[in-house]
Scaffold this motif. Structure first.
Motif, short mmCIF file in Angstrom:
data_model
loop_
_atom_site.label_atom_id
_atom_site.label_comp_id
_atom_site.label_asym_id
_atom_site.label_seq_id
_atom_site.Cartn_x
_atom_site.Cartn_y
_atom_site.Cartn_z
N ALA A 46 0.83 -1.21 0.00
CA ALA A 46 0.00 0.00 0.00
C ALA A 46 0.87 1.26 0.00
O ALA A 46 0.53 2.24 -0.68
CB ALA A 46 -0.94 -0.01 1.20
N ILE A 47 1.97 1.25 0.72
CA ILE A 47 2.88 2.41 0.73
C ILE A 47 3.45 2.62 -0.66
O ILE A 47 3.48 3.75 -1.16
CB ILE A 47 4.00 2.20 1.77
CG1 ILE A 47 3.43 2.32 3.19
CG2 ILE A 47 5.15 3.19 1.56
CD1 ILE A 47 4.39 1.88 4.29
N ILE A 48 3.89 1.55 -1.29
CA ILE A 48 4.46 1.65 -2.64
C ILE A 48 3.43 2.20 -3.62
O ILE A 48 3.72 3.10 -4.41
CB ILE A 48 5.00 0.27 -3.09
CG1 ILE A 48 6.17 -0.14 -2.20
CG2 ILE A 48 5.40 0.29 -4.57
CD1 ILE A 48 6.54 -1.61 -2.29
N ALA A 49 2.21 1.67 -3.57
CA ALA A 49 1.15 2.13 -4.46
C ALA A 49 0.78 3.58 -4.19
O ALA A 49 0.63 4.39 -5.12
CB ALA A 49 -0.07 1.23 -4.33
N PHE A 50 0.61 3.93 -2.92
CA PHE A 50 0.24 5.28 -2.52
C PHE A 50 1.24 6.31 -3.05
O PHE A 50 0.86 7.36 -3.56
CB PHE A 50 0.16 5.34 -1.00
CG PHE A 50 -0.11 6.70 -0.43
CD1 PHE A 50 -1.39 7.22 -0.40
CD2 PHE A 50 0.93 7.44 0.14
CE1 PHE A 50 -1.64 8.48 0.16
CE2 PHE A 50 0.69 8.69 0.70
CZ PHE A 50 -0.60 9.21 0.70
N LEU A 51 2.52 5.99 -2.92
CA LEU A 51 3.57 6.91 -3.36
C LEU A 51 3.83 6.84 -4.86
O LEU A 51 4.44 7.75 -5.42
CB LEU A 51 4.87 6.64 -2.59
CG LEU A 51 4.81 6.95 -1.10
CD1 LEU A 51 6.08 6.48 -0.40
CD2 LEU A 51 4.58 8.44 -0.86
N GLY A 52 3.38 5.78 -5.51
CA GLY A 52 3.56 5.64 -6.95
C GLY A 52 4.92 5.14 -7.37
O GLY A 52 5.31 5.29 -8.53
N LYS A 53 5.67 4.55 -6.45
CA LYS A 53 7.01 4.05 -6.78
C LYS A 53 6.92 3.00 -7.87
O LYS A 53 6.16 2.04 -7.76
CB LYS A 53 7.66 3.46 -5.52
CG LYS A 53 9.06 2.95 -5.72
CD LYS A 53 10.04 4.07 -5.81
CE LYS A 53 11.46 3.50 -5.72
NZ LYS A 53 12.41 4.25 -6.45
N GLY A 54 7.65 3.21 -8.94
CA GLY A 54 7.64 2.29 -10.07
C GLY A 54 6.55 2.61 -11.09
O GLY A 54 6.53 2.04 -12.17
N ALA A 87 -8.78 2.08 7.25
CA ALA A 87 -7.71 1.91 8.24
C ALA A 87 -6.36 1.77 7.55
O ALA A 87 -5.35 2.31 8.04
CB ALA A 87 -7.99 0.69 9.12
N LEU A 88 -6.31 1.07 6.43
CA LEU A 88 -5.05 0.91 5.70
C LEU A 88 -4.58 2.26 5.16
O LEU A 88 -3.40 2.60 5.28
CB LEU A 88 -5.20 -0.11 4.58
CG LEU A 88 -3.93 -0.43 3.78
CD1 LEU A 88 -2.80 -0.91 4.69
CD2 LEU A 88 -4.24 -1.47 2.70
N VAL A 89 -5.48 3.04 4.60
CA VAL A 89 -5.12 4.38 4.11
C VAL A 89 -4.59 5.22 5.26
O VAL A 89 -3.57 5.91 5.12
CB VAL A 89 -6.32 5.05 3.41
CG1 VAL A 89 -6.05 6.53 3.15
CG2 VAL A 89 -6.66 4.34 2.10
N ALA A 90 -5.24 5.17 6.40
CA ALA A 90 -4.78 5.94 7.56
C ALA A 90 -3.39 5.49 8.00
O ALA A 90 -2.53 6.33 8.33
CB ALA A 90 -5.78 5.81 8.70
N ASP A 91 -3.15 4.19 8.02
CA ASP A 91 -1.83 3.67 8.40
C ASP A 91 -0.76 4.13 7.42
O ASP A 91 0.34 4.54 7.82
CB ASP A 91 -1.83 2.14 8.47
CG ASP A 91 -2.56 1.60 9.68
OD1 ASP A 91 -2.89 2.39 10.61
OD2 ASP A 91 -2.81 0.38 9.71
N VAL A 92 -1.06 4.06 6.13
CA VAL A 92 -0.09 4.49 5.11
C VAL A 92 0.23 5.97 5.29
O VAL A 92 1.40 6.36 5.32
CB VAL A 92 -0.63 4.21 3.69
CG1 VAL A 92 0.22 4.93 2.64
CG2 VAL A 92 -0.66 2.72 3.41
N VAL A 106 2.49 6.45 8.34
CA VAL A 106 3.88 6.02 8.14
C VAL A 106 4.61 7.02 7.24
O VAL A 106 5.76 7.40 7.52
CB VAL A 106 3.94 4.59 7.56
CG1 VAL A 106 5.34 4.24 7.10
CG2 VAL A 106 3.46 3.59 8.59
N VAL A 107 3.97 7.47 6.18
CA VAL A 107 4.61 8.45 5.28
C VAL A 107 4.88 9.75 6.04
O VAL A 107 5.98 10.32 5.94
CB VAL A 107 3.75 8.69 4.02
CG1 VAL A 107 4.29 9.86 3.20
CG2 VAL A 107 3.70 7.42 3.16
N ALA A 108 3.93 10.24 6.80
CA ALA A 108 4.12 11.47 7.58
C ALA A 108 5.26 11.30 8.59
O ALA A 108 6.07 12.22 8.79
CB ALA A 108 2.83 11.86 8.28
N GLU A 109 5.30 10.14 9.23
CA GLU A 109 6.38 9.87 10.19
C GLU A 109 7.74 9.94 9.50
O GLU A 109 8.69 10.54 10.02
CB GLU A 109 6.18 8.48 10.81
CG GLU A 109 7.25 8.09 11.78
CD GLU A 109 7.07 6.67 12.32
OE1 GLU A 109 8.00 6.21 12.99
OE2 GLU A 109 6.03 6.03 12.08
#
Length: 102
Positions: A14-22, A43-48, A51-54
């Motif tokens: 989800a992090i990879i997809a959210f950020l668009g890596k690749g 909940a997954l969107v909130a977790d992603v 983590v990105v903000a952190e």
């Protein structure tokens, strides 16, 4: 925010997809790119996002670090804080970090 013991399944992907890596030439913040069941998605969107903000809040000593070194510091810090994340997710976080701090 998840830790190694309570990591949400699919967090790394989800992090990879959210950020668009690749997929994108520059990091993005795309909630719609995160795939999950309707019940799990908020909940997954909130977790992603957490983590990105952190990661983006990591503040190395810029008087002694280059941008590339700062990215490595951020990646290393996130690997320690979130051992459940894949190497690819950590790379995506470092990619977004260096883009945002440039």
């Amino acid at each position: 925010m998840p830790d190694a013991a309570t990591a949400r399944p699919g967090l790394s992907a989800a992090i990879i997809a959210f950020l668009g890596k690749g997929e994108s030439s520059l990091p993005r913040a795309d909630d719609d790119a995160i795939s999950a069941s309707p019940a799990d998605r908020p909940a997954l969107v909130a977790d992603v996002r957490a983590v990105v903000a952190e990661c983006l809040a990591i503040d190395p000593d810029w008087s002694t670090h280059t941008l590339a070194e700062g990215g490595r510091v951020a990646r290393s810090a996130m690997a320690q804080r979130h051992p459940e994340l894949s190497s690819e997710a950590l790379d995506a976080l470092a990619w977004a970090y260096t883009y945002n701090w440039r």
